[in-house]
Design an enzyme around this catalytic site. Structure first.
Site: not given
Ligand code: ASP
Length: 341
Positions: A194, A222-223, A245-247
């Site tokens: 991301t 999914r969003v 960025t992350g989960t």
């Molecule tokens: N946060 C983003 C999502 O869950 C994915 C990511 O940052 O890697 O869509």
């Protein structure tokens, strides 16, 4: 959980741009020299593109867009051209943007034909009465606004396609072994890509933006957090600009970006600590990732609780700094950095 980087600087520079290109299992042993160089190059291009806007007196919003477009156009990141595939083999892109003086915001979710979703988020913010548009409606809006529309095949990359096939095979294997009988498991735990940017312009205005393809093998529309204002993106001149960025699910549940900003604004917590507090909350709920944070004085932080995070920053001195692994920021000289000093 140890927070693995420690990067913040207070300086008097009137302009500052910080970018990330995703957090995850990013280690030296997993990246070839060539790939490391390629990531460094695109991060540096992104920083110099945004910096050129700020240097010319442009707005933090335009700098955020300029920086993110570079990463969206690169196949290296999970945004725009390099986005990951859903379970149905589709590309569904999410993006958001927010301006710190007015707290105007715009976002798009699950769009499939917009080359640069961050531009669409900006169009929602500036040219519609709404904050968030999704799906076909958002695609149609972007077309009406004259943004570049591409065939979904534009987003195809072999690497991402292979990632999807692998994720589906792993999921099948788990189901065969009754590990997760009914629960679809998108790829939450791998290297992510991301992209996001936060900027401070000469007028003292902050802005933040985030763009993503989400997670490999996602289903049912999914969003994630990236297009959700307050979760993936937030900007307020009275506190900070944040891109996450992350989960995604856990960043939504902890309202990660606003959570960080609220600590700064209401509790006067220093930005590093605020980011770390948010990441600790996320870790406690089983998530991980990173945050970039910037305040109106130019103080910034790039924090993550994963093995690494693609990241970088540039200020009024024009020096490009890029990092990927833990505790590994280093100066990268580019011709532009000399021009803008
Ligand atoms: N946060 C983003 C999502 O869950 C994915 C990511 O940052 O890697 O869509």
């Amino acid at each position: 959980m140890t927070i693995q980087t420690n990067t913040t600087r207070a300086d008097d520079s009137p302009i500052r741009l910080v970018v990330h290109g995703g957090a995850g299992t990013i280690t030296r042993s997993k990246l070839t020299k060539e790939l490391e160089q390629a990531y460094t190059q695109v991060l540096a291009q992104s920083l110099t593109a945004g910096h050129a806007v700020l240097e010319a007196g442009g707005s933090s919003i335009d700098a955020v867009i300029a920086a993110i477009v570079v990463m969206e156009d690169s196949p290296l990141f999970n945004a725009g051209k390099g986005a990951v595939f859903s379970n149905a083999g589709r590309i569904e892109l999410d993006a958001s943007i927010m301006e710190g003086s007015t707290r105007m915001a715009g976002s798009v979710a699950a769009v499939t034909t917009i080359r640069n979703p961050i531009r669409a988020a900006n169009a929602v913010m500036t040219k519609s009465a709404h904050v968030m548009l999704m799906g076909q409606g958002a695609d149609a809006f972007a077309a009406e606004m004259g943004l570049e529309i591409v065939d979904p095949s534009y987003f195809y990359t072999q690497f991402r396609w292979n990632q999807l096939q692998k994720a589906i095979a792993e999921e099948r294997l788990m189901q065969d072994h009754d590990v997760v009988p009914d629960t679809p498991q998108p790829q939450m735990d791998k290297k992510r890509g991301t992209v996001g940017a936060v900027a401070l312009d000469r007028h003292g205005n902050l802005a933040a933006g985030t763009s993503t393809g989400g997670v490999t093998n996602k289903r049912f529309g999914r969003v994630g957090d990236s297009p959700v204002i307050g979760a993936g993106t937030y900007a307020d001149n009275h506190s900070v600009a944040v891109s996450a960025t992350g989960t995604g699910e856990i960043f939504i549940r902890t309202v990660a970006a606003f959570n960080t900003a609220a600590q700064v604004r209401l509790q006067h917590i220093p930005i590093i600590e605020a980011a770390d507090n948010t990441l600790a909350e996320i870790a406690a709920l089983g998530g991980d990732g990173g945050l970039i944070v910037l305040d109106a004085k130019g103080n910034y932080a790039m924090r993550f609780n994963t093995r690494g995070m693609y990241r970088g920053t540039i200020g009024s001195d024009g020096i490009v700094q890029v990092g990927m692994f833990a505790a590994d920021d280093r100066a990268v000289s580019t011709s532009n950095s000399h021009d803008t000093r």
